[in-house]
Write an enzyme that holds these catalytic residues in place. Structure first.
Site, PDB file in Angstrom:
ATOM      1  N   ASP A 122      59.297 -53.755  78.155  1.00  0.00           N
ATOM      2  CA  ASP A 122      59.558 -55.188  77.894  1.00  0.00           C
ATOM      3  C   ASP A 122      59.002 -56.301  78.512  1.00  0.00           C
ATOM      4  OD1 ASP A 122      60.193 -57.480  76.995  1.00  0.00           O
ATOM      5  OD2 ASP A 122      62.777 -56.753  76.628  1.00  0.00           O
ATOM      6  N   ASP A 320      54.371 -61.420  74.738  1.00  0.00           N
ATOM      7  CA  ASP A 320      55.179 -61.048  74.675  1.00  0.00           C
ATOM      8  C   ASP A 320      55.363 -59.541  74.026  1.00  0.00           C
ATOM      9  OD1 ASP A 320      57.952 -60.361  74.570  1.00  0.00           O
ATOM     10  OD2 ASP A 320      58.232 -61.060  72.783  1.00  0.00           O
TER      11      ASP A 320
END
Ligand code: NAG
Ligand code: NAG
Ligand code: NAG
Length: 440
Positions: A122, A320
């Site tokens: 992440d 992201d």
């Protein structure tokens, strides 16, 4: 009007699903063996047909997969905007279940002898934690500290204990509680070796989860690649110099073909770059300066305010890895979508779930270019059009940012747009680089 179209689609999805089941879909040929020699860490999409973590309930239907990814995206975007929220303002989605799952996993080996876990990467998070043996509410695959000769619990007085959220001193050891999406985690801060690909880091500090609840925790743990104080990057700064790159494979990829390359060696030397910005509202995010968007040959008209980087509110544009489809603030999305529709002329437009620009004829727009300061990222069709397996439907694979209520809205350059590109993060030189690379 929109509702009926989506409903119609849903019914045709079910029809396709029944049809494909009746035809007896072949199980894909999976090749997920470990490559012991590579110093790149291999990446696979968590819901890839061959991913060991793919939920058993997921069918192989294309439309089903798309709708599933869209719904996780919505939650992910709400989660990201809640992170940039001004603390004095109540976070969005309170009272509403927020689930979000990071989408790519890698193998991490922890302890001596090594115990292998498939942790989620992440890029918008600093934390690292894994479920520990005895954990209440975790999945069955856990890390057992007792079996590792290099395991060390951290004491309350340890300096790292001051950097975790809500630290508590239970039985002398440093404990902490945190949330992830709508899940909560209660963990102890511990140290052990972690081996990523061929390189071993000794005394890595991470959370050993004792208790977990909620729907959004990655099953075998999280490896945050953000750049905040306790992150992997900060802990390995001597070794990796806060530099890494990755190539995300398609969510359909049948093997661990993507790669995560940590450190300055073997990074592309000639690569287009844009300035990496740091936002004190959210120090772990990788912000960049998106300035305009070109659809085909035309730069569409978007008010600069849609892209403005604002350290006071957290607004701006981030890369992201955990969101699937790029999300743009409304005026930007509408401008892009309208230009695609204009170029498609009289072809009938329809919708599929959250996508509002779908066609049953091929979409002819050749490229979409994301124009960052100093760098144009020209996306080929595979990075902005999602096509059904049968080839009957194509959709513009981007969406308008969900209404964030009181929170500032982020533009998120997501994994579908990044896949088959190498993304280089170079924190010391404040640069984010992009180059095409087929990692399928
Ligand atoms: C863990 O670290 C220790 C100390 O640096 C080292 O001796 C050991 O070989 C490492 N174990 C693994 C599995 O890398
Ligand atoms: C953390 O969570 C645990 C278990 O849910 C709870 O017992 C403890 O009081 C919490 N600690 C803090 C500091 O909030
Ligand atoms: C990006 O493309 C535009 C034309 O659309 C051009 O004017 C500009 O110089 C390009 N920027 C870079 C950094 O190549």
């Amino acid at each position: 009007m929109m509702k009926t179209t989506s409903l119609k689609y849903l019914f045709s999805l079910i029809a396709i699903l029944i049809f494909s089941l009746a035809n007896g879909q072949h199980a894909p040929k999976c090749d997920i063996e470990e490559d012991q020699s590579s110093s790149d860490l291999k990446i696979i999409h968590v819901n890839s047909p061959c991913s060991p973590l793919r939920p058993k309930t997921l069918t192989l239907s294309w439309e089903h997969t798309v709708l599933h990814m869209q719904s996780s995206d919505k939650a992910r975007l709400q989660y990201l905007s809640s992170l940039v929220a001004v603390p004095s303002i109540v976070p969005i989605a309170s009272g509403r279940a927020v689930t979000q799952n990071p989408t790519y996993i890698v193998r991490a080996k922890i302890g001596t002898p090594a115990q292998t876990l498939l942790v989620a990467v992440d890029t918008s998070n600093d934390a690292a934690w894994v479920p520990c043996t005895g954990c209440v509410g975790c999945s069955s695959v856990t890390y057992n500290p007792v079996k590792s000769s290099t395991f060390k619990p951290l004491a309350c007085g340890a300096s790292q204990c001051k950097q975790v959220p809500n630290p508590s001193c239970g039985v002398k050891t440093c404990g902490f509680n945190t949330t992830y999406g709508s899940s909560s985690v209660s963990a102890n801060l511990v140290q052990d070796n972690i081996t990523l690909a061929t390189e071993s880091v000794s005394g890595y500090t991470f959370g050993c989860i004792q208790k977990a609840s909620g729907p959004s925790l990655p099953a075998q743990g999280l490896l945050g690649l953000g750049r905040g104080p306790l992150s992997l990057l900060s802990q390995t700064n001597n070794l990796y110099k806060s530099t890494f790159s990755y190539c995300l494979p398609s969510y359909k990829s049948l093997s661990f073909t993507g790669s995560l390359r940590l450190g300055t060696s073997r990074q592309p030397l000639r690569i287009k770059t844009t300035q990496l910005l740091k936002n004190p509202r959210r120090s772990s995010f990788y912000y960049v300066n998106l300035v305009s968007i070109r659809v085909g040959r035309r730069v569409v008209s978007i008010p600069p305010s849609a892209f403005a980087f604002d350290p006071n509110t957290g607004a701006g544009t981030v890369f992201d890895s955990g969101t699937v489809f790029t999300s743009l603030v409304k005026p930007a999305y509408i401008a892009v979508r309208d230009e695609v529709r204009r170029l498609m002329g009289s072809a009938t437009v329809s919708s599929l779930g959250g996508f509002d620009t779908c066609y049953t004829v091929p979409i002819t727009v050749p490229t979409i270019t994301l124009m960052f300061s100093g760098m144009n990222m020209t996306l080929p069709q595979d990075n902005f059009i999602i096509r059904s397996t049968a080839g009957t439907t194509s959709c513009l694979a981007m969406a308008a940012a969900p209404d964030a209520g009181v929170n500032s809205v982020l533009n998120v350059i997501a994994s579908f747009q990044q896949q088959n590109h190498r993304i280089l993060i170079d924190v010391p030189n404040s640069k984010l680089g992009v180059a095409r690379e087929a990692c399928s």
